[in-house]
Motif scaffolding. Structure first.
Motif, mmCIF file in Angstrom:
data_model
loop_
_atom_site.group_PDB
_atom_site.id
_atom_site.type_symbol
_atom_site.label_atom_id
_atom_site.label_comp_id
_atom_site.label_asym_id
_atom_site.label_seq_id
_atom_site.Cartn_x
_atom_site.Cartn_y
_atom_site.Cartn_z
ATOM 1 N N MET A 1 0.768 -1.048 -0.162
ATOM 2 C CA MET A 1 0.057 0.128 0.004
ATOM 3 C C MET A 1 0.702 1.362 -0.167
ATOM 4 N N LYS A 2 1.907 1.234 0.651
ATOM 5 C CA LYS A 2 2.746 2.353 0.894
ATOM 6 C C LYS A 2 3.565 2.639 -0.566
ATOM 7 N N ALA A 3 3.853 1.639 -1.422
ATOM 8 C CA ALA A 3 4.364 1.847 -2.552
ATOM 9 C C ALA A 3 3.181 2.524 -3.728
ATOM 10 N N LYS A 4 2.323 2.330 -3.300
ATOM 11 C CA LYS A 4 1.018 2.919 -4.546
ATOM 12 C C LYS A 4 0.567 4.379 -3.613
ATOM 13 N N GLY A 5 1.328 4.889 -2.560
ATOM 14 C CA GLY A 5 0.731 6.214 -2.036
ATOM 15 C C GLY A 5 -0.469 5.901 -1.282
ATOM 16 N N ALA A 6 -1.059 4.672 -0.962
ATOM 17 C CA ALA A 6 -2.274 4.798 -0.081
ATOM 18 C C ALA A 6 -1.900 5.501 1.233
ATOM 19 N N LYS A 7 -3.011 6.021 1.869
ATOM 20 C CA LYS A 7 -2.944 6.614 3.002
ATOM 21 C C LYS A 7 -2.937 5.621 4.176
ATOM 22 N N MET A 8 -3.853 4.635 3.614
ATOM 23 C CA MET A 8 -4.163 3.451 4.759
ATOM 24 C C MET A 8 -2.851 2.743 4.882
ATOM 25 N N LYS A 9 -2.401 2.196 6.358
ATOM 26 C CA LYS A 9 -1.403 1.527 6.800
ATOM 27 C C LYS A 9 -1.927 0.128 7.413
ATOM 28 N N ALA A 10 -1.121 -0.933 7.199
ATOM 29 C CA ALA A 10 -1.485 -2.252 7.817
ATOM 30 C C ALA A 10 -0.158 -2.408 8.632
ATOM 31 N N LYS A 11 -0.553 -2.856 9.832
ATOM 32 C CA LYS A 11 0.311 -2.901 11.225
ATOM 33 C C LYS A 11 0.000 -4.442 11.527
ATOM 34 N N VAL A 12 1.139 -4.988 12.140
ATOM 35 C CA VAL A 12 0.935 -6.383 12.595
ATOM 36 C C VAL A 12 1.472 -6.302 14.192
ATOM 37 N N LEU A 13 0.542 -6.903 15.141
ATOM 38 C CA LEU A 13 1.031 -6.965 16.340
ATOM 39 C C LEU A 13 1.167 -8.514 16.532
ATOM 40 N N GLY A 57 3.213 4.829 16.336
ATOM 41 C CA GLY A 57 4.365 4.973 16.158
ATOM 42 C C GLY A 57 4.489 4.779 14.508
ATOM 43 N N ASP A 58 5.561 4.904 14.029
ATOM 44 C CA ASP A 58 5.932 4.807 12.261
ATOM 45 C C ASP A 58 6.230 3.421 12.070
ATOM 46 N N LYS A 59 6.439 2.598 13.094
ATOM 47 C CA LYS A 59 7.053 0.931 12.733
ATOM 48 C C LYS A 59 5.685 0.402 12.207
ATOM 49 N N THR A 60 5.904 -0.914 11.452
ATOM 50 C CA THR A 60 4.937 -1.738 10.904
ATOM 51 C C THR A 60 4.650 -2.801 11.985
ATOM 52 N N ILE A 77 9.438 -7.247 8.616
ATOM 53 C CA ILE A 77 10.528 -8.205 9.049
ATOM 54 C C ILE A 77 10.875 -9.018 7.546
ATOM 55 N N PHE A 78 9.868 -9.202 6.933
ATOM 56 C CA PHE A 78 10.166 -9.992 5.555
ATOM 57 C C PHE A 78 9.845 -8.881 4.264
ATOM 58 N N ASN A 79 10.530 -9.204 3.295
ATOM 59 C CA ASN A 79 10.663 -8.355 2.025
ATOM 60 C C ASN A 79 9.096 -8.637 1.477
ATOM 61 N N TYR A 80 8.684 -7.828 0.706
ATOM 62 C CA TYR A 80 7.265 -8.146 -0.103
ATOM 63 C C TYR A 80 7.683 -7.782 -1.619
ATOM 64 N N ALA A 81 7.065 -8.435 -2.557
ATOM 65 C CA ALA A 81 7.255 -8.319 -3.850
ATOM 66 C C ALA A 81 7.669 -6.774 -4.244
ATOM 67 N N GLY A 82 6.959 -5.802 -3.893
ATOM 68 C CA GLY A 82 7.229 -4.330 -4.159
ATOM 69 C C GLY A 82 8.285 -3.784 -3.594
ATOM 70 N N ASN A 83 8.929 -4.640 -3.012
ATOM 71 C CA ASN A 83 10.405 -4.177 -2.177
ATOM 72 C C ASN A 83 11.765 -4.624 -2.454
#
Length: 84
Positions: A1-13, A57-60, A77-83
Motif C-alpha cells: 500500500m505504501k508503494a502505491k501512496g495509499a493513506k491506509m497502513k497495515a500493521k501487525v501485532l 508509532g511509525d513502525k509496521t 520483517i520480510f520483504n514483499y514483492a514490491g520491495n
C-alpha cells in the motif's frame, strides 16, 4: 500500500501469551489461573498498551520476543514483492 501512496497502513501485532478469557473459552471451563499455569505472560492491559504504541508509532510490526517477553517495534520483517 505504501508503494502505491495509499493513506491506509497495515500493521501487525505479534503477541506472546496474554492473559485473556480465551483460555476459559477454549477449555470450556471458568477460572483458568495464568499465574499457576503460564510461566510468562502479559496482561490484556499491557498488550493494549503495546497496541497503542504500535498504532501511534511509525513502525509496521509490534512483536513480543518469545524468550524475554520484551516488546519491540520494528520495520517489516520480510520483504514483499514490491520491495526488492
Amino acid at each position: 500500500m505504501k508503494a502505491k501512496g495509499a493513506k491506509m497502513k497495515a500493521k501487525v501485532l505479534a503477541p506472546a501469551a496474554t492473559e485473556t478469557e480465551f483460555a476459559n473459552r477454549a477449555r470450556g471451563t471458568a477460572g483458568f489461573d495464568y499465574k499457576g499455569n503460564v510461566p510468562k505472560y502479559h496482561t490484556a492491559k499491557e498488550m493494549a498498551g503495546f497496541l497503542l504504541d504500535l498504532y501511534d508509532g511509525d513502525k509496521t510490526v509490534g512483536i513480543v520476543d518469545g524468550h524475554t517477553y520484551e516488546f519491540e517495534l520494528r520495520d517489516p520483517i520480510f520483504n514483499y514483492a514490491g520491495n526488492r
